[in-house]
Motif scaffolding. Sequence first.
Motif, PDB file in Angstrom:
ATOM      1  N   LEU A 156       0.841  -1.197   0.000  1.00  0.00           N
ATOM      2  CA  LEU A 156       0.000   0.000   0.000  1.00  0.00           C
ATOM      3  C   LEU A 156       0.871   1.239   0.000  1.00  0.00           C
ATOM      4  N   PHE A 157       0.266   2.358  -0.328  1.00  0.00           N
ATOM      5  CA  PHE A 157       0.917   3.635  -0.118  1.00  0.00           C
ATOM      6  C   PHE A 157       1.222   3.776   1.372  1.00  0.00           C
ATOM      7  N   SER A 158       2.361   4.377   1.708  1.00  0.00           N
ATOM      8  CA  SER A 158       2.661   4.684   3.107  1.00  0.00           C
ATOM      9  C   SER A 158       1.635   5.698   3.617  1.00  0.00           C
ATOM     10  N   PRO A 159       1.256   5.595   4.916  1.00  0.00           N
ATOM     11  CA  PRO A 159       0.308   6.601   5.448  1.00  0.00           C
ATOM     12  C   PRO A 159       0.892   8.013   5.441  1.00  0.00           C
ATOM     13  N   ASP A 160       2.224   8.115   5.283  1.00  0.00           N
ATOM     14  CA  ASP A 160       2.851   9.434   5.276  1.00  0.00           C
ATOM     15  C   ASP A 160       2.732  10.125   3.913  1.00  0.00           C
ATOM     16  N   VAL A 161       2.280   9.394   2.892  1.00  0.00           N
ATOM     17  CA  VAL A 161       2.143  10.020   1.580  1.00  0.00           C
ATOM     18  C   VAL A 161       1.020  11.056   1.633  1.00  0.00           C
ATOM     19  N   LEU A 162       1.322  12.254   1.154  1.00  0.00           N
ATOM     20  CA  LEU A 162       0.321  13.314   1.149  1.00  0.00           C
ATOM     21  C   LEU A 162      -0.658  13.082   0.012  1.00  0.00           C
ATOM     22  N   LEU A 163      -1.955  13.168   0.328  1.00  0.00           N
ATOM     23  CA  LEU A 163      -2.981  12.976  -0.697  1.00  0.00           C
ATOM     24  C   LEU A 163      -3.588  14.332  -1.025  1.00  0.00           C
TER      25      LEU A 163
ATOM     26  N   ARG B  73      -5.429   2.355   9.958  1.00  0.00           N
ATOM     27  CA  ARG B  73      -5.147   2.510   8.538  1.00  0.00           C
ATOM     28  C   ARG B  73      -6.397   2.935   7.789  1.00  0.00           C
ATOM     29  N   GLY B 243      -2.234  18.555   3.772  1.00  0.00           N
ATOM     30  CA  GLY B 243      -1.541  17.409   3.187  1.00  0.00           C
ATOM     31  C   GLY B 243      -2.364  16.131   3.143  1.00  0.00           C
ATOM     32  N   ASN B 244      -3.404  16.030   3.985  1.00  0.00           N
ATOM     33  CA  ASN B 244      -4.359  14.912   3.937  1.00  0.00           C
ATOM     34  C   ASN B 244      -3.748  13.521   4.081  1.00  0.00           C
ATOM     35  N   ALA B 245      -2.575  13.409   4.697  1.00  0.00           N
ATOM     36  CA  ALA B 245      -2.015  12.077   4.905  1.00  0.00           C
ATOM     37  C   ALA B 245      -2.674  11.460   6.133  1.00  0.00           C
ATOM     38  N   ARG B 247      -2.275   9.767   8.790  1.00  0.00           N
ATOM     39  CA  ARG B 247      -1.316   9.165   9.721  1.00  0.00           C
ATOM     40  C   ARG B 247      -1.738   9.464  11.163  1.00  0.00           C
TER      41      ARG B 247
END
Lengths: 263, 317
Positions: A156-163, B73, B243-245, B247
């Motif tokens: 999966l994409f890392s959760p740190d990737v900005l969407l 997640r 940034g909408n990440a 986390r």
Amino acid sequence: MAQMTIQNKGSDTIVNLALAWAERYQTVRPEVSIAVTGGGSGTGIASIINGTVDIANASRAIKPEEIQAAHAAGIEPTEFVIARDAIAIIVHPSNPVDTLTLQQLSDIYSGKVRNWQEVGGEDRPIVALSRETNSGTHVYFLEAVVRLGDSDDRTLFSPDVLLLPSSEGIGAEVRQNPNAIGYDGLGYVTNDMKTVAVGLSPGGPFWEPSASTVNAEEYPISRDLYMYTAGQPTGTIKEYLDWILQPEAQRIVRDLGFVPISE
Amino acid sequence: MAHSDQPLSPTPQLSAAPGSGKRGTLAETLISRAIQVTGISTVVLVLLIFVFLIREGLPAFVQVPLADLLSARWYPIEDYFGLLPLIAGSLIITVGAAVIALPLGVATAIFIAEIVPDWVRDILKPMVEILAGIPSVVIGFVGMLVIVPLFRVAFDTPTGLTAFTGIVLLAWMALPTVVSVVEDVLDTVPRTYRDAGLALGMTRWQTIAKIVVPAGKSGILTALMLGVGRAIGETMTVMMVTGNAPRIPSGPLDIFRPARTMTATIAAEMGEVAQGSTHYHVLFAVGLTLFVITFAINLAAAAVVFRRTKRAERMLS
């Protein structure tokens, strides 16, 4: 002359392009109206097999089992490549990294690589930017790059990737942030950002994204976009598909960030 | 409100006329009916929204196990529906914005209402109101192009698209609400209170801090509530600058990292989701969660305001 309607359904990646074509075609042939709906490539192809639509849009080629199902229904699906989709990897103009392999891109977006030093750049943190999950580009990038085209891969994409919700959002961040890396449809790349050449192995070769490397099928992150009809198209449907391959319609392809099939 | 003992307030007289029904003209009856209908429809609308949210959101709790909803997640296109990062993102940004906006807003309101001469007040007040009228997408755009690059350099973070950027912009947006509400409340504190304070030999600062502000406490709480409401519900600005990440923050310094809010998630994903799918229901569940949180905040604030009013009345009587 009677009003005619063409039913057109399928890929969400293509839906905006199909809508733009349908609108423009209204000015060319006002008596033909084209009803465009999304739902996904699989939905579109299933509808062709069921006979509920005239043209299916797909951002992938038809699968062998779908061809079998079509044959079982007495239909011979006919394929048209109507445009190409290429994803450019973009970074800040000052970023010294010129080339990346697909594996490196996958590691960056899945969070295994977090510093530019690890891929031949300066000692800076990597800020990975992505389109939102609802974007067709996001899904394609996930399949072709993050998972390297392996359909069994569950990375999966890392959760740190900005969407980011828009191409403009990605562009604005890449233009001003030397840490950033982003991806977007080739048509959205402007001169004030740098594109990275992409290769399959560390030894090269690497290809810059451009209409010529995409049309020569060299640039690795590109795919054909398709329309399917049941059997050879005739009449109004054939005229429409012929028009789509004309320069007037292919200019719309470029305006929406895709690659025209011919210059 | 807390100031029912005010002799000069014109409101009770106005509302008394339609209340005395029988002698009212036809026009008055119509107007009072119209007001009744709008009043009732507000309540009905809130109820309908609540019912709709429950109808569309509840299936999510059936289709997705609770343990999955409470996981870390969020990646809905692969059926990862962990709400924790979204709730954490919304809470951090809302609390942060309130912490900045409330003291600044109260101080600005005191300055405008109590300290500056009338002509300065006549300039400052409309300016605050103009600030309130700026569309959130414009603030988001300014944030994206100006504040985000600035904060990246100023705080030396990997990116300027952080929760903190959202906090500052939301505080900026909530500020006019806080200032207007607090200022109006300070206005209603009777002149005689101030005179009494000054007559007892208090300085102007002591009068403001010990008499005027405590007398307007309920209004300040209302301002906080409205400010928080504005911040937690804001969508466009946070979507553009945080940034909408999705986390989970691991420490207090993570406010300088990206975050994803519940509102931004709904806005970004609702447009493309297939109606009736699990993802669709989960997005409504997110909306329901948001609704429940705002409702709880409002309820808590109302309870506090109510209690305070009664005590204040006791003290005055």
